[in-house]
Design an enzyme around this catalytic site. Structure first.
Site, PDB file in Angstrom:
ATOM      1  N   GLY A  81       0.821  -1.215   0.000  1.00 47.99           N
ATOM      2  CA  GLY A  81       0.000   0.000   0.000  1.00 47.99           C
ATOM      3  C   GLY A  81       0.848   1.256   0.000  1.00 47.99           C
TER       4      GLY A  81
ATOM      5  N   ARG B  10      -2.978   8.494   3.140  1.00 49.79           N
ATOM      6  CA  ARG B  10      -3.595   9.261   4.237  1.00 49.79           C
ATOM      7  C   ARG B  10      -2.632   9.625   5.360  1.00 49.79           C
ATOM      8  NH1 ARG B  10      -8.709   5.760   5.579  1.00 49.79           N
ATOM      9  NH2 ARG B  10      -7.494   4.173   4.484  1.00 49.79           N
TER      10      ARG B  10
ATOM     11  N   LYS C 108       4.008   3.855   4.262  1.00 49.99           N
ATOM     12  CA  LYS C 108       3.233   3.724   5.503  1.00 49.99           C
ATOM     13  C   LYS C 108       3.840   2.734   6.499  1.00 49.99           C
ATOM     14  CE  LYS C 108      -1.016   1.848   5.609  1.00 49.99           C
ATOM     15  NZ  LYS C 108      -2.490   1.859   5.526  1.00 49.99           N
TER      16      LYS C 108
ATOM     17  N   GLY D   9      -5.723  -5.191  -5.514  1.00 45.93           N
ATOM     18  CA  GLY D   9      -6.533  -5.778  -4.449  1.00 45.93           C
ATOM     19  C   GLY D   9      -5.766  -6.772  -3.595  1.00 45.93           C
TER      20      GLY D   9
ATOM     21  N   ARG E  63      23.894   7.321  23.832  1.00 44.45           N
ATOM     22  CA  ARG E  63      23.698   7.025  22.410  1.00 44.45           C
ATOM     23  C   ARG E  63      24.282   5.646  22.070  1.00 44.45           C
ATOM     24  NH1 ARG E  63      26.299  11.983  19.684  1.00 44.45           N
ATOM     25  NH2 ARG E  63      25.860  10.723  17.840  1.00 44.45           N
TER      26      ARG E  63
ATOM     27  N   LYS F 289      28.602   8.483  23.685  1.00 45.06           N
ATOM     28  CA  LYS F 289      28.375   7.790  22.406  1.00 45.06           C
ATOM     29  C   LYS F 289      29.546   6.854  22.129  1.00 45.06           C
ATOM     30  CE  LYS F 289      29.998   8.501  18.587  1.00 45.06           C
ATOM     31  NZ  LYS F 289      30.585   8.914  17.306  1.00 45.06           N
TER      32      LYS F 289
ATOM     33  N   TYR G 196      30.773  15.562  27.242  1.00 51.60           N
ATOM     34  CA  TYR G 196      30.551  14.736  26.048  1.00 51.60           C
ATOM     35  C   TYR G 196      31.690  13.734  25.937  1.00 51.60           C
ATOM     36  CZ  TYR G 196      30.400  13.012  21.325  1.00 51.60           C
ATOM     37  OH  TYR G 196      30.384  12.170  20.249  1.00 51.60           O
TER      38      TYR G 196
ATOM     39  N   ALA H 286      33.610  17.998  35.501  1.00 51.94           N
ATOM     40  CA  ALA H 286      32.517  18.710  34.835  1.00 51.94           C
ATOM     41  C   ALA H 286      33.027  19.419  33.592  1.00 51.94           C
ATOM     42  CB  ALA H 286      31.915  19.729  35.796  1.00 51.94           C
TER      43      ALA H 286
ATOM     44  N   TYR I 198      35.959  14.604  16.607  1.00 58.53           N
ATOM     45  CA  TYR I 198      35.695  14.826  15.187  1.00 58.53           C
ATOM     46  C   TYR I 198      36.538  15.981  14.693  1.00 58.53           C
ATOM     47  CZ  TYR I 198      32.757  15.486  11.021  1.00 58.53           C
ATOM     48  OH  TYR I 198      32.288  15.593   9.739  1.00 58.53           O
TER      49      TYR I 198
HETATM   50  C1  UD1 Z   1      -9.397  -4.766   4.254  1.00 62.54           C
HETATM   51  C2  UD1 Z   1     -10.431  -5.866   4.096  1.00 62.54           C
HETATM   52  C3  UD1 Z   1     -11.620  -5.560   4.996  1.00 62.54           C
HETATM   53  C4  UD1 Z   1     -11.155  -5.433   6.433  1.00 62.54           C
HETATM   54  C5  UD1 Z   1     -10.040  -4.407   6.549  1.00 62.54           C
HETATM   55  C6  UD1 Z   1      -9.434  -4.463   7.940  1.00 62.54           C
HETATM   56  C7  UD1 Z   1     -10.242  -6.674   1.783  1.00 62.54           C
HETATM   57  C8  UD1 Z   1     -10.826  -6.661   0.432  1.00 62.54           C
HETATM   58  N1  UD1 Z   1     -10.849  -5.931   2.719  1.00 62.54           N
HETATM   59  O1  UD1 Z   1      -9.980  -3.563   3.776  1.00 62.54           O
HETATM   60  O2  UD1 Z   1     -12.598  -6.587   4.912  1.00 62.54           O
HETATM   61  O3  UD1 Z   1     -12.239  -5.071   7.277  1.00 62.54           O
HETATM   62  O4  UD1 Z   1      -8.987  -4.683   5.611  1.00 62.54           O
HETATM   63  O5  UD1 Z   1      -8.520  -3.443   8.129  1.00 62.54           O
HETATM   64  O6  UD1 Z   1      -9.270  -7.376   2.004  1.00 62.54           O
HETATM   65  N2  UD1 Z   1      -2.646  -4.232  -0.179  1.00 62.54           N
HETATM   66  C9  UD1 Z   1      -1.680  -4.588  -1.079  1.00 62.54           C
HETATM   67  N3  UD1 Z   1      -1.966  -4.614  -2.390  1.00 62.54           N
HETATM   68  C10 UD1 Z   1      -3.211  -4.312  -2.890  1.00 62.54           C
HETATM   69  C11 UD1 Z   1      -4.197  -3.923  -1.940  1.00 62.54           C
HETATM   70  C12 UD1 Z   1      -3.898  -3.916  -0.611  1.00 62.54           C
HETATM   71  O7  UD1 Z   1      -0.554  -4.902  -0.685  1.00 62.54           O
HETATM   72  O8  UD1 Z   1      -3.399  -4.367  -4.095  1.00 62.54           O
HETATM   73  C13 UD1 Z   1      -2.323  -4.224   1.252  1.00 62.54           C
HETATM   74  C14 UD1 Z   1      -2.349  -2.831   1.849  1.00 62.54           C
HETATM   75  O9  UD1 Z   1      -1.047  -2.266   1.844  1.00 62.54           O
HETATM   76  C15 UD1 Z   1      -2.814  -3.107   3.271  1.00 62.54           C
HETATM   77  C16 UD1 Z   1      -3.679  -4.358   3.136  1.00 62.54           C
HETATM   78  O10 UD1 Z   1      -3.326  -4.947   1.917  1.00 62.54           O
HETATM   79  O11 UD1 Z   1      -1.719  -3.406   4.133  1.00 62.54           O
HETATM   80  C17 UD1 Z   1      -5.161  -4.048   3.194  1.00 62.54           C
HETATM   81  O12 UD1 Z   1      -5.526  -3.216   2.121  1.00 62.54           O
HETATM   82  P1  UD1 Z   1      -6.520  -2.003   2.320  1.00 62.54           P
HETATM   83  O13 UD1 Z   1      -6.721  -1.347   1.000  1.00 62.54           O
HETATM   84  O14 UD1 Z   1      -6.096  -1.160   3.453  1.00 62.54           O
HETATM   85  O15 UD1 Z   1      -7.858  -2.794   2.693  1.00 62.54           O
HETATM   86  P2  UD1 Z   1      -9.129  -2.223   3.426  1.00 62.54           P
HETATM   87  O16 UD1 Z   1      -9.977  -1.458   2.458  1.00 62.54           O
HETATM   88  O17 UD1 Z   1      -8.733  -1.533   4.670  1.00 62.54           O
HETATM   89 CA    CA Z   2      -6.769  -0.715   5.633  1.00 65.94          CA
END
Ligand code: UD1
Ligand code: CA
Length: 454
Positions: A14, A18, A25, A83, A319, A337, A352, A366, A373
């Site tokens: 993803g 947002r 993310k 998806g 550190r 460090k 330091y 103190a 460096y």
């Molecule tokens: C998804 C679920 C939903 C659930 C929710 C919980 C599906 C279709 N829906 O929705 O039922 O209630 O999570 O939080 O699964 N991702 C990919 N590649 C893609 C699409 C998504 O790697 O093509 C990853 C995203 O980075 C994320 C995860 O899959 O980590 C979920 O995707 P996201 O689009 O956030 O799903 P939701 O709409 O939140």
């Molecule tokens: Ca999500």
């Protein structure tokens, strides 16, 4: 019971728009570690035998984090974001090895616990083809709804595709799913994209499994385990939950946290017995505190080993590469460090110490600074045991101060000092008797002349 072989597939392709950030993310942090590292850590503790992570094209930084946090994980790229089912199939090569079970997790749910994953896998061991995590969020908007018939899961309906009646269901899909290895690939490959968003939904796996006369179940858990992070405020909420869990674990392990809510911990923070942590202390990654140590208020520690009975702070900064020997004392406004401070040594105020070794029972006055460096390279300072470094000394590295040597206050030390010698490296003091009184006399004469001209 965990099946014999279990493949975890973590979806992290993803974009996380947002979060309003240039950073992917799953690389945002909770309790000092990336969201992805938390998920991989939970996976690692849940009896999984192989791990695959699906990342987006060009997400090299995410790939690097996978390799750092879980070097054995295989990385797959989902070239187009079509998806969640499409993302899972990006790891088809791993699925085709026919593990007994497959766990699908999202890289943005950092609070998932190993015990919860084990419960999902246990449901497979009891004969289910698919097990999902269900929860009842305060606000179900945006989540897929779990449609149940008795204790069987019939379907998961995405909100965009749900009827008005289905939207009233408050049991939601937590997103984490376990699939029996024997049927997983056949189910996943039958998932289509005939829905509102035109995406391949992993959630459709449930109805397909049922059409193949396979059983699906839901396991209800509390919201925290599946709390997904989409925004900075959700990130902050997850931090609160993660910190509460870490503080509780520290208290249960016998650490004294005088004001727990003000102490920030990391999942890898390690404490011995009878450690006291005063209010407002931050522990970053890789800190170990041994028996009987006291961490005073407003101290900040990262990558530090604090030995037995050591006193740190208040207002100390440790550190990475700091090692404090037994009974040493690091006081207020001292920064350390990449330095080894041997047993009983003291740096009590305003110093330091970087790229250095400080021998046992040495005393760092103190204001002492190691000038490590030179503008392009770092150099080391070695201070022998029982050495005494007078206040406000500058030790210009590379330099060695022998055992038991004595550095006069305010010295700028540029050459090695032999053991048990005295080094004085400052201008000699000059006294001019009566000088200040003469100056005042001249000034008051000048003011009288000015007034007489007015
Ligand atoms: C998804 C679920 C939903 C659930 C929710 C919980 C599906 C279709 N829906 O929705 O039922 O209630 O999570 O939080 O699964 N991702 C990919 N590649 C893609 C699409 C998504 O790697 O093509 C990853 C995203 O980075 C994320 C995860 O899959 O980590 C979920 O995707 P996201 O689009 O956030 O799903 P939701 O709409 O939140
Ligand atoms: Ca999500």
């Amino acid at each position: 019971m965990t099946p014999r072989s279990c493949l975890a597939i973590v979806l992290a392709a993803g974009e996380g728009t947002r979060m309003r950030s240039a950073r992917p993310k799953v690389l945002h942090q909770v309790a000092g570690q990336s969201l992805l590292a938390h998920v991989l850590a939970a996976v690692g503790k849940s009896g999984v035998t192989a791990t695959a992570v699906v990342i987006g094209p060009g997400q090299d930084a995410v790939g690097d984090e996978v390799t750092r946090a879980c070097p054995d994980a295989a990385i797959f790229v989902q070239h187009e974001r079509r998806g969640t089912a499409h993302a899972v199939l990006a790891a088809k090569a791993a699925i085709a090895r026919q593990p007994d079970a497959i766990l699908v997790l999202y890289g943005d749910t950092p609070l998932i616990r190993p015990a919860t994953l084990e419960r999902l896998c246990a449901a497979l061991a009891e004969g289910a083809a698919i097990a999902v995590l269900g929860f009842r969020p305060a606000d179900p908007a945006g989540y897929g709804r779990l449609i149940m018939a008795g204790d069987e899961l019939v379907a998961i309906r995405e909100e965009a595709d749900a009827s008005a009646g289905e939207r009233k269901i408050d049991l939601c899909n937590g997103g984490i799913m376990a699939l029996a290895g024997a049927s997983a690939l056949a189910i996943l490959e039958r998932i289509g994209n005939h829905n509102r968003k035109g995406e391949f939904y992993l959630t459709d796996a449930v109805e397909i499994a049922r059409s193949m006369a396979l059983r699906c179940v839901a396991i209800e858990i509390e919201e925290d385990d599946v709390r997904g992070i989409n925004t900075k405020s959700q990130l902050a909420e997850a931090e609160t939950v993660a910190q509460q869990r870490l503080r509780q674990a520290a208290l249960e392990a016998g650490v004294t946290l005088i004001a727990p809510d003000t102490v920030h911990l990391c999942p890898d923070t390690k404490f011995g017995r009878d450690v006291v942590v005063e209010p407002y202390v931050v522990f970053g990654e890789k800190v170990t505190v041994e028996d009987g140590a006291v961490i005073h208020s407003f101290s900040h520690l990262v990558g530090a080993h604090v030995g037995k009975g050591v006193s740190v702070g208040p207002f100390a900064r440790l550190r990475p590469g700091t090692q404090l020997g037994e009974g040493s004392r690091i006081g207020n406004f001292v920064e350390i460090k990449a330095a080894v401070i041997e047993a009983g040594a003291k740096a009590n105020h305003l110093s330091y110490i970087g790229d250095a070794s400080v021998g046992a029972n040495a005393n760092i006055g103190a204001g002492t600074i190691t000038c490590n460096y030179d503008g392009s390279d770092k150099h080391r300072t070695a201070i022998g045991k029982d050495a005494f470094i007078g206040s406000n000394s500058a030790l210009v590295a590379p330099v060695e101060i022998g055992d038991g040597a004595y550095i006069a206050s305010g010295s700028v030390i540029t050459a090695n000092v032999p053991a048990h010698a005295l080094a004085l490296a400052r201008a000699r003091q000059v006294i001019k008797e009566g000088w200040a009184a003469r100056l005042r006399g001249l000034k008051s004469l000048g003011k009288k002349k000015a007034r007489s001209r007015d």
